[in-house]
Design a protein around this motif. Structure first.
Motif, PDB file in Angstrom:
ATOM      1  N   ASP B 110     -30.684   0.345 -29.971  1.00 45.83           N
ATOM      2  CA  ASP B 110     -31.369  -0.603 -30.858  1.00 45.83           C
ATOM      3  C   ASP B 110     -32.457   0.078 -31.685  1.00 45.83           C
ATOM      4  OD1 ASP B 110     -29.944  -2.863 -30.357  1.00 45.83           O
ATOM      5  OD2 ASP B 110     -31.246  -3.578 -28.755  1.00 45.83           O
ATOM      6  N   ASP B 111     -33.167   0.986 -31.023  1.00 50.67           N
ATOM      7  CA  ASP B 111     -34.284   1.629 -31.700  1.00 50.67           C
ATOM      8  C   ASP B 111     -33.781   2.471 -32.880  1.00 50.67           C
ATOM      9  OD1 ASP B 111     -37.050   2.249 -31.879  1.00 50.67           O
ATOM     10  OD2 ASP B 111     -36.532   4.278 -31.192  1.00 50.67           O
ATOM     11  N   LEU B 112     -32.711   3.195 -32.634  1.00 47.64           N
ATOM     12  CA  LEU B 112     -32.132   4.018 -33.712  1.00 47.64           C
ATOM     13  C   LEU B 112     -31.630   3.126 -34.847  1.00 47.64           C
ATOM     14  CD1 LEU B 112     -31.183   6.730 -34.807  1.00 47.64           C
ATOM     15  CD2 LEU B 112     -29.110   6.525 -33.426  1.00 47.64           C
ATOM     16  N   ALA B 113     -31.005   2.020 -34.499  1.00 43.31           N
ATOM     17  CA  ALA B 113     -30.501   1.094 -35.534  1.00 43.31           C
ATOM     18  C   ALA B 113     -31.654   0.576 -36.380  1.00 43.31           C
ATOM     19  CB  ALA B 113     -29.750  -0.054 -34.878  1.00 43.31           C
ATOM     20  N   ARG B 114     -32.750   0.207 -35.718  1.00 43.91           N
ATOM     21  CA  ARG B 114     -33.912  -0.316 -36.448  1.00 43.91           C
ATOM     22  C   ARG B 114     -34.482   0.760 -37.379  1.00 43.91           C
ATOM     23  NH1 ARG B 114     -36.130  -2.047 -31.474  1.00 43.91           N
ATOM     24  NH2 ARG B 114     -35.133  -4.014 -30.997  1.00 43.91           N
ATOM     25  N   ARG B 115     -34.593   1.972 -36.844  1.00 41.45           N
ATOM     26  CA  ARG B 115     -35.172   3.059 -37.654  1.00 41.45           C
ATOM     27  C   ARG B 115     -34.300   3.322 -38.885  1.00 41.45           C
ATOM     28  NH1 ARG B 115     -35.437   8.168 -35.091  1.00 41.45           N
ATOM     29  NH2 ARG B 115     -34.421   7.423 -33.215  1.00 41.45           N
ATOM     30  N   ALA B 144     -21.938   3.525 -37.479  1.00 38.20           N
ATOM     31  CA  ALA B 144     -21.160   4.612 -36.888  1.00 38.20           C
ATOM     32  C   ALA B 144     -22.003   5.496 -35.986  1.00 38.20           C
ATOM     33  CB  ALA B 144     -20.531   5.460 -37.996  1.00 38.20           C
ATOM     34  N   VAL B 145     -23.310   5.589 -36.256  1.00 38.86           N
ATOM     35  CA  VAL B 145     -24.122   6.534 -35.474  1.00 38.86           C
ATOM     36  C   VAL B 145     -25.056   5.864 -34.474  1.00 38.86           C
ATOM     37  CG1 VAL B 145     -24.037   8.276 -37.276  1.00 38.86           C
ATOM     38  CG2 VAL B 145     -25.961   6.681 -37.201  1.00 38.86           C
ATOM     39  N   ILE B 174     -26.697  14.955 -40.219  1.00 40.97           N
ATOM     40  CA  ILE B 174     -27.045  16.238 -39.598  1.00 40.97           C
ATOM     41  C   ILE B 174     -28.201  16.060 -38.613  1.00 40.97           C
ATOM     42  CG2 ILE B 174     -28.016  18.529 -40.069  1.00 40.97           C
ATOM     43  CD1 ILE B 174     -26.477  18.398 -42.757  1.00 40.97           C
ATOM     44  N   ARG B 175     -29.201  15.270 -39.019  1.00 35.29           N
ATOM     45  CA  ARG B 175     -30.360  15.078 -38.149  1.00 35.29           C
ATOM     46  C   ARG B 175     -29.943  14.418 -36.834  1.00 35.29           C
ATOM     47  NH1 ARG B 175     -34.110  11.367 -37.579  1.00 35.29           N
ATOM     48  NH2 ARG B 175     -33.271  10.050 -39.193  1.00 35.29           N
ATOM     49  N   LEU B 176     -29.067  13.426 -36.970  1.00 33.17           N
ATOM     50  CA  LEU B 176     -28.603  12.735 -35.771  1.00 33.17           C
ATOM     51  C   LEU B 176     -27.785  13.667 -34.892  1.00 33.17           C
ATOM     52  CD1 LEU B 176     -27.745   9.382 -37.471  1.00 33.17           C
ATOM     53  CD2 LEU B 176     -29.477   9.759 -35.715  1.00 33.17           C
ATOM     54  N   LEU B 177     -27.022  14.514 -35.555  1.00 33.25           N
ATOM     55  CA  LEU B 177     -26.219  15.474 -34.800  1.00 33.25           C
ATOM     56  C   LEU B 177     -27.130  16.368 -33.978  1.00 33.25           C
ATOM     57  CD1 LEU B 177     -23.378  17.042 -34.538  1.00 33.25           C
ATOM     58  CD2 LEU B 177     -24.484  18.600 -36.105  1.00 33.25           C
ATOM     59  N   ASN B 178     -28.217  16.862 -34.635  1.00 29.64           N
ATOM     60  CA  ASN B 178     -29.150  17.730 -33.936  1.00 29.64           C
ATOM     61  C   ASN B 178     -29.775  17.026 -32.737  1.00 29.64           C
ATOM     62  OD1 ASN B 178     -28.671  19.773 -35.671  1.00 29.64           O
ATOM     63  ND2 ASN B 178     -30.421  19.343 -37.011  1.00 29.64           N
TER      64      ASN B 178
END
Lengths: 606, 305
Positions: B110-115, B144-145, B174-178
């Protein structure tokens, strides 16, 4: 020449053969209603014909490309919007007129043929009135449907547009019904309205059409809204799995098409509940109604697959997606059936089901077809009384020249004795009502012998209900599971063939061919049955009788009823599993084309 | 163990015309693999096979060791997918699309989705059909991420986006991948994107894998030689040299692609033809793509080994 070329290019003329076929199909279906009204009540014939033909052209006006004023290609050409609009209006009117002409020819020829076979005079037909009324209706419909959003190249489809279209076409249907009872000059009113509306739209056309409307100003309140706060609010809580699945069902099987689909399927459910017989007294549409239900289910479930690619990349099982397609349609059918049975119970008035009916030079014992019997080998047994008097019943073959047929197990003839009449009537009453009336009472109360030695009804005839209060017809058997089995299993099997064509190596054209080909096949069977009925090759009441007798026999014992329900449940499950097996193998493209140039069935574009 | 493994994949749309004719390669944990090829080379077909949305006629594909066709739900739960031709339900609000994904992916963050939602500045109450193409793609990327997939599959994800939106999209990926060590399999026609993102390049041609190489190796082992044309230096002679893959004539000069580093290419040219007037450089990926897939040199030499 430019105008002519623009008319030929117009999307309203695309898929015209399909719309002509669809209109002809509707006309074919309703031609029975027209024939029934035209021969039964000649005064109502012209009005009925007008309404039938309006129903034939309405699908084109609702689903055809009436709302697309010009293509993107035309938009890029140095043509004024007024010229493009005039070309579009001409194309729509031309297409509508062609649908009407073919449908009219079909209805008139079929009903005429039907009358000729039955030795009835041609029904009254005022071609001028018919043509004027339909032309006015078509013109007004086009003017009304085209009046919205004159700046746009294509009127967007949304819930409001769907309601507006349904209301407009329904309203014009009512107007035509009123006009048919009035002198011809009354048509000038709606004609003037159509011209005024058309002129108003023409004058409000911009120099060039727009592809999209100007966005509304969001206003300062919206502009100030904090996106962070909105997202924090949007991503909170968690929905239960069942609610999520319900949402999926709503989204897969919803959209503009659902507004048309569910009422139609509901109505088809009412038809297979025998509503038409109870309403109009016309008893012989059973086969047509069953086929109609299959047709409606197949068409709409097929069209609803357009949204499947939207959910294909998600971790949603194919079983759930298929259930989302099948269950709402099935629910609409079952609800329609239930509503139909309630309506039938309300409409049906108690009447004597065992009658002495006149036929040729004498009488016979008439019971509803469900109480007859089937002779599969074409040789009904001789049915006689214990004292030896009897006769071989007459056979009503399933089709002309066929062996299997129906016979009455209560045969009597003009030369039969009053005792045989009483004997057979007693048996008929037992079969229909499950109660016995003494033969002596029947002989004394209801029969007499005329001067020529023939048995005839005494007084008002067999007034059994009046004379024997509490007589109730026996249960007619488990009709619901049998009808469900026939309709739903046929639908699911045909639907599984449609799903099989959803492969990446099968092109749009071939896939459309499979889908619409199967829809046309069901139509063709309906048409064939109607043609065979009109030419007396089959007797619809005999076909219906075969089905009803089978249902009655199933209902005679608890294990027969149970078997019917079990078979129905198994057929439903089997049909679903067959469709699922096909669906598991499907390869959905990113965008599924099912109706080129018609509605955007996904509900808009991103 | 490979995150995704393709083994001898064949797939045809018409009988006898294979789009994929024996494709084999794998994607390792944390690896970013770029899938390159001309239009119609079979990139999308391969990606759809990996997603379980299509099936291979022969060969096997395993994603997380599972068959994406038979175990479609399990595989899709662990994959993030964005495609150029993917359409989000246009009749839904952004928040409804997000809600749907939250329910379907157990690992949803949820936090990532909000950001991400706040970063993309998209109104969650807006309907998908009212969004621009770039905004719709951002919503697709968010979905997707935000469940932190083990494998992110991007099929021409930036197609049709303006350069700024494309950069934003790729940087986010890329940032999410890292952050989470996600593997990425992506196809793109933008060579600058490939050079910025990819660890490895798989180039498809004629239904087969033409090149499967780490990007750094590719940069080091291919070179471009610019040579002045003359009676002794012809296209045909150059194509006959060891390592020469393609030759293109431009005005009075010849451009030759070698599967050798620039120094080795210079030595070959010098020793075989005695050419002194030349310049050899390492080659840009885009140039290589055009020479290998768009020219005729490959056919003349039979392609690289």
């Amino acid at each position: 020449m430019k105008l002519l070329a623009a008319i030929r290019r117009d999307d309203a003329l695309r898929w015209l053969p399909l719309w002509i076929s669809a209109g002809a199909g509707v006309a074919l279906l309703l031609s029975g209603l027209y024939a029934y009204r035209a021969y039964g009540d000649p005064a109502s014939g012209p009005a009925t014909l007008t309404l039938v033909l309006w129903c034939a052209v309405a699908p084109y006006l609702a689903f055809g490309q009436v709302r697309r004023r010009c293509s993107r290609f035309d938009l890029a050409l140095p043509l004024s919007s007024r010229r493009l609009w005039l070309a579009h209006i001409a194309a729509v009117l031309l297409a509508g007129a062609m649908v009407l002409a073919v449908s009219a020819a079909l209805v008139v020829s079929i009903s005429g043929l039907s009358g000729r076979f039955q030795g009835l005079p041609e029904p009254r037909l005022d071609a001028l009135h018919l043509a004027v009324h339909l032309a006015v209706g078509l013109g007004l419909a086009v003017a009304v449907l085209e009046a919205a959003r004159p700046t746009l190249a294509e009127i967007p489809i949304d819930r409001g547009r769907v309601l507006f279209t349904v209301a407009s076409l329904g309203g014009i249907l009512g107007m035509l019904w009123l006009l048919s009872a009035l002198p011809l000059f009354w048509a000038l009113g709606p004609l003037g309205l159509a011209l005024a509306l058309g002129l108003r739209t023409y004058r409000s056309l911009p120099p060039a059409f727009s592809l999209v409307p100007l966005a509304a100003d969001p206003g300062p309140a919206v502009a100030r809204r904090s996106v962070e706060r909105d997202w924090a609010a949007a991503v909170t809580g968690r929905r239960a799995a069942w609610r999520r699945n319900l949402d999926l069902v709503r989204w897969v099987a919803g959209g503009p098409i659902a507004w048309f689909a569910y009422p139609m399927i509901f109505f088809a459910g009412m038809l297979i509940a025998d509503l038409l017989r109870a309403w109009t007294g016309e008893p012989d549409m059973t086969v047509q109604n069953l086929l109609m239900a299959i047709y409606v289910l197949l068409t709409f479930s097929g069209l609803m697959t357009a949204r499947l690619p939207l959910f294909d990349p998600l971790p949603v099982s194919r079983r759930l997606l298929l259930a989302a397609l099948v269950l709402p349609n099935l629910a609409a059918l079952i609800l329609g059936y239930g509503a139909g049975r309630i309506a039938v119970a309300a409409l049906d008035e108690p009447r004597d089901l065992v009658e002495m009916a006149e036929w040729k030079e004498g009488y016979f014992v008439r019971v509803p077809a469900r109480y007859l019997e089937i002779a599969w080998d074409g040789r009904p047994p001789e049915l006689g009384a214990p004292w030896g008097e009897g006769l071989e019943p007459m056979l009503f073959p399933l089709y002309r020249g066929g062996r299997a047929g129906l016979y009455s197990p209560f045969p009597v003839s003009a030369g039969s004795s009053p005792e045989l009449w009483a004997f057979q009537i007693r048996r008929a009453v037992e079969a229909v009502y499950g109660r016995s009336i003494p033969e002596a009472e029947i002989r004394e109360r209801y029969l007499e012998v005329d001067g020529e030695g023939r048995v005839v009804p005494r007084g008002e005839g067999l007034t059994l209900l009046a004379d024997h209060p509490g007589l109730e017809p026996r249960d007619t058997g488990p009709a619901f599971p049998v009808v469900l089995l026939l309709v739903v299993s046929s639908w699911l099997l045909l639907f599984s063939i449609v799903l099989r064509s959803y492969r990446a190596d099968i092109g749009d054209r071939a896939r459309l061919g499979v889908f619409w080909g199967l829809v046309a096949l069901v139509f063709a069977i309906m048409g064939l049955h109607l043609a065979l009925a009109v030419t007396d090759v089959v007797e619809p009441w005999v076909t219906r009788g075969f089905l009803e007798i089978a249902i009655r026999h199933l209902g005679e014992s608890w294990h027969g009823t149970l078997a019917a329900w079990l078979a129905s449940a198994l057929a439903l499950l089997g049909g679903f599993l067959v469709a699922l097996a096909s669906f598991q193998r499907t390869e959905l493209p990113a965008r599924l084309v099912l109706k080129k140039g018609l509605l955007d069935l996904t509900g808009g574009s991103s | 163990m490979k995150i995704a493994q393709f083994q001898d994949i064949h797939r045809a749309y018409k009988k006898g015309v294979d789009v994929l004719a024996g494709v084999s390669f794998g994607v390792g944990p944390g690896e970013i693999v770029a899938l390159l090829g001309r239009n119609g080379a079979g990139k999308t077909t391969l990606i759809r096979i990996a997603m379980g949305m299509m099936e291979a006629q022969t060969g096997s594909v395993r994603v997380f060791g599972l068959d994406p066709r038979k175990d479609a739900v399990e595989v899709k739960r662990r994959v993030g997918y964005v495609s150029e031709d993917q359409i989000l339900p246009p009749f839904l609000k952004v928040s409804q699309v997000v809600e749907l994904h939250r329910g379907l992916f157990p690992t949803w963050d949820d936090d990532l989705a909000r950001r991400l939602g706040a970063r993309f500045a998209i109104d969650p109450e807006a309907k998908i059909k009212t969004l621009s193409k770039g905004q719709a793609r951002q919503v697709a990327l968010l979905c997707a991420v935000a469940h932190r997939p083990e494998l992110l599959i991007l099929d021409e994800p930036a197609g049709g986006l303006d350069p700024a939106a494309r950069r934003e999209f790729l940087e986010t990926s890329i940032r999410l991948l890292n952050e989470s060590g996600t593997s990425i399999l992506f196809s793109s026609h933008y060579m600058s994107d490939v050079e910025r993102m990819a660890d490895r390049v798989v180039m498809l041609e004629g239904g087969r894998v033409l090149i499967d190489s780490a990007l750094d190796d590719l940069r080091e082992s291919y070179s471009l030689a610019l040579i002045t044309a003359g009676p002794e230096v012809t296209r045909e002679r150059l194509l006959g040299l060891a390592g020469c893959l393609a030759v293109r004539q431009r005005a009075g000069s010849l451009h030759a692609i070698f599967q050798l580093d620039p120094e080795e290419a210079r030595e070959v040219l010098d020793s075989a033809l005695g050419i002194g007037d030349m310049r050899t450089t390492s080659i840009a990926l885009e140039e290589m793509f055009i020479e290998l897939l768009g020219g005729h040199g490959v056919e003349a030499t039979g392609g690289p080994p």
